[in-house]
Write a protein that holds these residues in place. Structure first.
Motif, PDB file in Angstrom:
ATOM      1  N   ILE A  48      -0.372 -10.753  -3.154  1.00  0.00           N
ATOM      2  CA  ILE A  48      -0.040  -9.958  -2.107  1.00  0.00           C
ATOM      3  C   ILE A  48       0.402 -10.498  -0.730  1.00  0.00           C
ATOM      4  O   ILE A  48       1.277  -9.980  -0.153  1.00  0.00           O
ATOM      5  N   VAL A  49      -0.283 -11.577  -0.361  1.00  0.00           N
ATOM      6  CA  VAL A  49       0.102 -12.312   0.989  1.00  0.00           C
ATOM      7  C   VAL A  49       1.827 -12.728   0.676  1.00  0.00           C
ATOM      8  O   VAL A  49       2.594 -12.427   1.371  1.00  0.00           O
ATOM      9  N   VAL A  50       1.960 -13.313  -0.564  1.00  0.00           N
ATOM     10  CA  VAL A  50       3.218 -13.849  -0.520  1.00  0.00           C
ATOM     11  C   VAL A  50       4.338 -12.796  -0.666  1.00  0.00           C
ATOM     12  O   VAL A  50       5.308 -12.646  -0.339  1.00  0.00           O
TER      13      VAL A  50
ATOM     14  N   ILE B   4       6.417  -3.696   2.848  1.00  0.00           N
ATOM     15  CA  ILE B   4       5.367  -3.103   3.793  1.00  0.00           C
ATOM     16  C   ILE B   4       3.986  -2.835   3.293  1.00  0.00           C
ATOM     17  O   ILE B   4       3.131  -3.126   4.082  1.00  0.00           O
ATOM     18  N   GLN B   5       4.120  -2.315   2.102  1.00  0.00           N
ATOM     19  CA  GLN B   5       2.690  -1.927   1.594  1.00  0.00           C
ATOM     20  C   GLN B   5       1.904  -3.099   1.477  1.00  0.00           C
ATOM     21  O   GLN B   5       0.472  -2.932   2.026  1.00  0.00           O
ATOM     22  N   MET B   6       2.636  -4.270   1.030  1.00  0.00           N
ATOM     23  CA  MET B   6       1.497  -5.393   0.926  1.00  0.00           C
ATOM     24  C   MET B   6       1.153  -6.177   2.468  1.00  0.00           C
ATOM     25  O   MET B   6      -0.042  -6.576   2.676  1.00  0.00           O
ATOM     26  N   ALA B   7       2.009  -6.027   3.394  1.00  0.00           N
ATOM     27  CA  ALA B   7       1.832  -6.139   4.711  1.00  0.00           C
ATOM     28  C   ALA B   7       0.602  -5.555   5.312  1.00  0.00           C
ATOM     29  O   ALA B   7      -0.477  -5.893   5.618  1.00  0.00           O
TER      30      ALA B   7
ATOM     31  N   PHE C 178      -6.194  -3.776  -4.995  1.00  0.00           N
ATOM     32  CA  PHE C 178      -5.750  -4.904  -5.891  1.00  0.00           C
ATOM     33  C   PHE C 178      -5.735  -4.705  -7.280  1.00  0.00           C
ATOM     34  O   PHE C 178      -4.714  -5.288  -7.838  1.00  0.00           O
ATOM     35  N   PHE C 179      -6.500  -3.780  -7.719  1.00  0.00           N
ATOM     36  CA  PHE C 179      -6.602  -3.730  -9.186  1.00  0.00           C
ATOM     37  C   PHE C 179      -4.932  -2.720  -9.863  1.00  0.00           C
ATOM     38  O   PHE C 179      -4.386  -3.157 -10.677  1.00  0.00           O
ATOM     39  N   GLN C 180      -4.516  -2.155  -8.825  1.00  0.00           N
ATOM     40  CA  GLN C 180      -3.615  -1.340  -9.127  1.00  0.00           C
ATOM     41  C   GLN C 180      -2.234  -2.085  -9.067  1.00  0.00           C
ATOM     42  O   GLN C 180      -1.344  -2.201  -9.772  1.00  0.00           O
ATOM     43  N   GLN C 181      -2.359  -3.056  -8.226  1.00  0.00           N
ATOM     44  CA  GLN C 181      -1.184  -4.018  -7.953  1.00  0.00           C
ATOM     45  C   GLN C 181      -0.893  -5.009  -9.148  1.00  0.00           C
ATOM     46  O   GLN C 181      -0.184  -5.644  -9.599  1.00  0.00           O
ATOM     47  N   MET C 182      -2.312  -5.447  -9.632  1.00  0.00           N
ATOM     48  CA  MET C 182      -2.389  -6.188 -10.894  1.00  0.00           C
ATOM     49  C   MET C 182      -2.123  -5.551 -12.174  1.00  0.00           C
ATOM     50  O   MET C 182      -1.189  -5.959 -12.904  1.00  0.00           O
TER      51      MET C 182
END
Lengths: 312, 368
Positions: free
Chosen positions: A50-52, A278-281, B193-197
């Motif tokens: 997520i950071v990357v 943006i979402q991850m930021a 996090f779970f959704q992104q994974m």
């Protein structure tokens, strides 16, 4: 109801294998290592990705077809976007306010009450302690709480996110146990010298209790920073949304259709409102405060929490 | 002298280590016992020995003196008590609207609405128990609770034992720091996090698609939702859960291990016969707390994912109260559901604690 610690003390860590212990088998060591590596990676890998991704330029995200594992280039535009005013910036401000004001109020209330209850045999001690302990067994349900908070006129007021959770009986009991474990002679001699209770608290007890105060402050601060459900109940004004609400709307609800990733890549589809970077930021700025403060407090956890393992 | 607290010399607390009432055991072997020494058990209780010889004061006078001495302590406690009174005990009392046909629009505020609303006895409960959605929510709650008990509860114990066996202090501290961290993340973060994974647009799906495979619907499948929810709890809480077990583990007497090893017990036998019994009180205590909380499985986790998997799979008691009590303003029915949950939860704690006493454990509170 007496308070006896369930775990009395922690002996110093053992640093080497005892002479009578068997030599570890190679298979056992490998298995252990594999399990622990997996556990550590399970925590760190999503954070890494997520950071990357939040720091990746648009092309890198497009090349990867979504989340980026291997960094390719560095691009802070997502952070510039969320910090240059608008909902995320405002929500961060709201959450910072909640965390600082709420924590200050909670910690003051908790220290005072914990000290007030820390002397066994004082007037009304058992009755007052019972008032706190009973909250572990009997708790209000959602609807009456909602009616009380709205009845006090706290709808769309940030106090609705602070006052109802201001005192945690659990934290109070932890702190009280810590105070009771302090050397009582010090307190006794101060009292003989004529110091008032408040003075004893401020000049003797609190300086000796920095560890537990740090831990309890972290617990409260995290609680306020993570406030989500109460915000959902009491805050309708979008300008007063804390960061967790914005995160939910930007990232979780913004991604709701499960195939969004595919659709978004099709040409001709209107731009998906917040880009993935943006979402991850937003995710990153939501977890950064926890990750930053945490190492400073973490070494006190064990002491704080073990003392918390008291029974009412 | 009256400013000195007599609290520690009287009352129920055991006398301090320096006091004579405690000198039993090895200390008495120092010399031949003098004739006429009263054995400790026959001595009068420690508390009476420190009382002044004067006639005891009447109770009322004593209380008044104690109050004059202790009022600053009480004053310090009162603000916190006031907060609990308003935001904990007042809503707890408010549960009685479960017996009303509560209409929020009567009067100007909830209190007036409460006064003007009609009493209908157990009418709300009749509505509640006739609602199959309520039973579905209750059933789901128990299912999730059971899954947590089976799939989650043993894991912190196992991880703690594993961590405890690491001898290299730096590695151990590093792993601990990492595994505690998710506990401080909100449910919104965890679900994100779970959704992104694992979500439809997540990392797993992204790579499976590019490899030409059809990704599984992990985040939206009602049939496997129970495993999703439990693994989220594992991810968030397993590390934090180890703290108390680690403390208990390091309090186990190391001589026991050595003695067992001398008797020929291998690694696993020592685990079974010394480690696990050594931490049994903690396990039982946490098990009781978990059982008592059977009807509380976490609110935000379900609210956040209810729309993805549908209410049939994700409705629990708490979300039922929110959707069918609060949002539709059926406050009486919602309060009845809340009262039901609270009453059953309290009963479960009391029963579980009683069982623990029967088994010879301490439980949450002591038998009085």
């Amino acid at each position: 109801m007496s308070t006896t610690p369930i775990v009395t003390k922690v002996p110093p860590p053992r640093g080497r294998r005892q002479p009578w212990e068997e030599k570890p088998s190679a298979a056992g060591q490998t298995g252990k290592g594999a399990v622990l590596t997996f556990v550590v990676l399970a925590v760190l890998f999503p954070m890494w990705v997520i950071v990357v991704t939040s720091l990746s330029p648009r092309e890198a995200i497009n090349n990867a077809g979504g989340l980026v594992i291997v960094p390719q280039g560095l691009d802070f535009s997502a952070y510039v976007a969320i910090f240059s005013g608008g909902r995320v910036t405002r929500a961060l401000g709201v959450s910072m306010f909640l965390a600082t004001a709420g924590t200050a109020l909670s910690v003051v209330l908790t220290i005072l009450a914990a000290y007030g209850l820390s002397r066994q045999g004082s007037f009304g001690h058992r009755t007052l302690l019972f008032v706190f302990l009973l909250t572990f067994f009997i708790y209000p349900s959602l609807i009456p709480s909602y009616l009380v908070v709205t009845g006090l006129g706290l709808r769309d007021n940030l106090l609705a996110l602070i006052l109802p959770t201001a005192v945690s009986a659990f934290n109070l009991i932890v702190m009280r146990a810590f105070f009771m474990n302090l050397p009582q002679d010090l307190i006794e001699s101060a009292r003989i010298d004529g110091a008032s209770e408040l003075r004893i608290l401020l000049q003797i007890v609190m300086p000796l209790s920095r560890a537990v105060i740090a831990v309890i402050s972290l617990f409260y601060a995290v609680g306020y920073w993570n406030a989500f459900f109460n915000a959902m109940l009491y805050i309708q004004n979008r300008d007063l949304d804390p960061i967790q609400r914005v995160l939910q709307q930007y990232v979780l609800a913004g991604q709701a259709p499960p195939l969004r990733g595919d659709v978004a890549n099709l040409p001709g589809v209107a731009s998906v409102p917040p880009s993935l970077a943006i979402q991850m930021a937003v995710v990153v700025v939501t977890i950064v405060p926890c990750v930053v403060i945490y190492p400073f407090v973490q070494r006190h956890f064990v002491k704080g929490v073990i003392i918390g393992a008291v029974k009412g | 002298m009256s400013t000195v607290h007599p609290a520690r010399s009287e009352g129920s607390a055991a006398p301090g280590p320096g006091e004579p009432g405690q000198t039993s055991g090895p200390g008495e072997g120092d010399g031949p016992p003098l004739g006429g020494v009263v054995p400790p058990s026959r001595r009068p209780p420690a508390s009476t020995r420190h009382r002044p010889a004067a006639a005891p004061l009447p109770r009322r006078v004593r209380l008044a003196r104690h109050f004059r001495r202790d009022w600053p302590l009480i004053a310090m406690t009162l603000p916190a008590v006031a907060f609990l009174a308003v935001f904990h005990y007042l809503p707890t009392l408010g549960n009685i609207i479960a017996f009303q046909d509560y209409n929020p629009f009567l009067g100007d505020n909830p209190l007036q609405a409460f006064i003007y609303s009609d009493w209908i006895g157990f009418g709300n409960f009749a509505v509640l128990f006739g609602d199959y959605l309520f039973w579905r929510a209750l059933f789901n709650t128990l299912r999730f609770s059971f899954a947590q008990l089976i799939l989650f509860f043993p894991l912190p114990i196992a991880l703690a034992i594993l961590l405890h066996s690491i001898l290299h202090e730096k590695i151990k501290v590093f792993i601990q720091s990492v595994v505690y961290l998710p506990y401080f993340f909100s449910w919104v973060i965890v679900v994100t996090f779970f959704q992104q994974m694992f979500g439809g647009a997540g990392l797993l799906a992204q790579h499976m698609r590019s490899a030409g495979l059809e990704p599984p619907t992990i985040m939206t499948n009602p049939d496997t939702f129970i495993f999703l929810v439990t693994s989220q709890i594992v991810w968030k809480d397993v590390g934090w859960g180890t703290i108390i077990f680690l403390a208990a583990l390091s309090a186990v007497n190391p001589n026991l291990y050595e003695a067992a090893a001398a008797d020929g017990a291998g690694r696993w036998r020592r685990l079974w016969h010394i480690t696990l019994p050594g931490i049994r009180p903690v396990i039982v205590l946490l098990l009781i707390l978990r059982l008592g909380d059977s009807l509380t499985v976490g609110f935000e986790q379900f609210i956040l994912q209810r729309s993805a998997v549908g209410p049939a799979a994700a409705e629990v008691l708490d979300t039922y109260i929110y959707y069918h009590g609060l949002l539709t303003q059926q406050f009486g029915v919602g309060a009845a559901a809340g009262l039901f949950k609270g009453a059953v939860g309290l009963t479960l704690v009391l029963i579980a604690n009683k069982v623990a006493h029967r088994l010879g454990e301490q439980g949450i509170y002591k038998k009085t």
